[in-house]
Design an enzyme around this catalytic site. Sequence first.
Site, short mmCIF file in Angstrom:
data_model
loop_
_atom_site.label_atom_id
_atom_site.label_comp_id
_atom_site.label_asym_id
_atom_site.label_seq_id
_atom_site.Cartn_x
_atom_site.Cartn_y
_atom_site.Cartn_z
N HIS A 230 -6.70 -0.95 8.13
CA HIS A 230 -5.73 -0.10 8.84
C HIS A 230 -5.83 1.34 8.36
O HIS A 230 -6.28 1.61 7.24
CB HIS A 230 -4.30 -0.60 8.56
CG HIS A 230 -4.12 -2.07 8.75
ND1 HIS A 230 -4.29 -2.97 7.70
CD2 HIS A 230 -3.83 -2.81 9.84
CE1 HIS A 230 -4.09 -4.20 8.16
NE2 HIS A 230 -3.81 -4.14 9.45
N HIS B 253 4.42 0.93 4.34
CA HIS B 253 3.01 0.73 3.92
C HIS B 253 2.02 1.15 5.02
O HIS B 253 0.83 1.26 4.73
CB HIS B 253 2.75 -0.72 3.44
CG HIS B 253 2.55 -1.72 4.53
ND1 HIS B 253 1.82 -2.88 4.33
CD2 HIS B 253 3.00 -1.78 5.81
CE1 HIS B 253 1.82 -3.59 5.45
NE2 HIS B 253 2.53 -2.96 6.35
N ASP C 178 -9.74 0.01 3.92
CA ASP C 178 -8.62 -0.65 4.60
C ASP C 178 -9.04 -1.08 6.01
O ASP C 178 -9.86 -0.41 6.64
CB ASP C 178 -7.46 0.38 4.71
CG ASP C 178 -6.09 -0.27 4.79
OD1 ASP C 178 -5.97 -1.32 5.43
OD2 ASP C 178 -5.14 0.31 4.22
N ASP D 269 -7.28 -1.56 -0.19
CA ASP D 269 -6.40 -2.56 0.42
C ASP D 269 -7.23 -3.84 0.60
O ASP D 269 -8.27 -3.81 1.28
CB ASP D 269 -5.91 -2.01 1.76
CG ASP D 269 -4.89 -2.89 2.46
OD1 ASP D 269 -4.95 -4.12 2.29
OD2 ASP D 269 -4.04 -2.33 3.19
N ASP E 155 -3.10 3.41 8.03
CA ASP E 155 -1.88 3.76 7.27
C ASP E 155 -1.51 5.23 7.46
O ASP E 155 -1.16 5.94 6.52
CB ASP E 155 -2.06 3.41 5.78
CG ASP E 155 -2.23 1.91 5.57
OD1 ASP E 155 -1.97 1.14 6.51
OD2 ASP E 155 -2.62 1.51 4.45
N HIS F 13 0.80 -1.23 0.00
CA HIS F 13 0.00 0.00 0.00
C HIS F 13 0.83 1.28 0.00
O HIS F 13 0.29 2.37 -0.19
CB HIS F 13 -0.98 -0.01 1.18
CG HIS F 13 -2.29 0.64 0.85
ND1 HIS F 13 -3.41 0.51 1.65
CD2 HIS F 13 -2.66 1.43 -0.19
CE1 HIS F 13 -4.41 1.20 1.10
NE2 HIS F 13 -3.98 1.77 0.00
N GLU G 9 -1.92 -5.07 -1.77
CA GLU G 9 -1.68 -5.97 -0.63
C GLU G 9 -2.13 -7.41 -0.87
O GLU G 9 -2.20 -8.19 0.07
CB GLU G 9 -2.29 -5.42 0.67
CG GLU G 9 -1.70 -4.10 1.15
CD GLU G 9 -0.31 -4.21 1.80
OE1 GLU G 9 0.15 -5.34 2.07
OE2 GLU G 9 0.32 -3.14 2.01
N ASP H 118 -6.91 -6.18 2.45
CA ASP H 118 -7.13 -6.61 3.84
C ASP H 118 -8.33 -5.93 4.49
O ASP H 118 -8.68 -6.23 5.63
CB ASP H 118 -5.85 -6.50 4.68
CG ASP H 118 -5.43 -5.07 5.02
OD1 ASP H 118 -6.29 -4.18 5.12
OD2 ASP H 118 -4.21 -4.87 5.21
#
Length: 312
Positions: free
Chosen positions: A120, A135, A118, A226, A122, A95, A271, A228
Amino acid sequence: GKVGIIGVPFEKGQRKKGVAHGPQVIRAARLVQELELLGLDVKDYGDISYEVKHVDGVNNMSYLGDFAGCTSCLSEQVQKVLKEGRRVLTIGGDHSLGVGSIDGHVKEKKDVAVIWVDAHADLNTNKTSESGNVHGMPVALLTSELADYWPHLPGMDWQQPMLSIRNVAYIGLRSIDRYERLVIEKFGITAFGMEDVERYGIHDVVYMALSKIDPDESKSLHVSFDIDSLDPLEAPCTGTPVRGGLSLREAVHLMEIVCRSNRLNALDFVELNPHIGSQHDVQLTVEAAIHIIQAGFGYSRRGLKVPKGITD
Ligand code: ARG
Ligand code: MN
Ligand code: MN
Ligand code: MN
């Protein structure tokens, strides 16, 4: 519609080998053909090749020279594709590439709003990161409000943070570091976590996000997706999985809404790591990727329309 594909086999923004093979496996799953079936004019620009910048390192920021070389090249490439009148699909890679793709998009279209999908945020800087992995830092590098929190970064002078954090909305969050939470609250960042998806449903969450970051419906939209963000049961092959994520159906619906705005000019898909999990896991994850990308570029679950000229 015209689309340009850029592959970014970059994996030094994190520590697990394999995410650099994302572009290759997604292309092998007939990405170009599937997009052409939607009636799009698709041009594959291939993978970017970049030169590592030989620069002094910065504390708690791994592979800065590789990252700087890759993202500066990607920014140029994204600008070129947009100039040729194509929407851009950037396939990662990790990412951290978002710094290059979003920088290029902002340089070309000026008024850009970003949906960061995402698990996360980031949003770390080298001072707050617990991993030193780049990332986990792209949003903090891209936004002007956070510029003061960085030291000088050798090799990154080409990149001026020109995006306001007010033009960024998160969807899918469920793994936020302490300092990231502090920053989200301090700046009042638009952030819809999984509990919001639970509470309001994905449909309302996407419209609320868009009305916050683009109230006049005038901006060029960038989705940085992303994999994830998805639940690991649906997309297991990723380096930092977090349980309790979006279903594929929710992700597809998100992309359908953004697509219907007619203002999606750039999509990052990042990712996906085909070296994680079994062969079946990889197949599952790559299929999910194709569905999400297709939805972003106009695939309808109601079926496609007959091309003009055939019905009469
Ligand atoms: N917050 C963690 C970090 O900064 C994880 C980041 C994960 N990022 C990602 N793009 N998958 O290291
Ligand atoms: Mn490899
Ligand atoms: Mn991410
Ligand atoms: Mn993530």
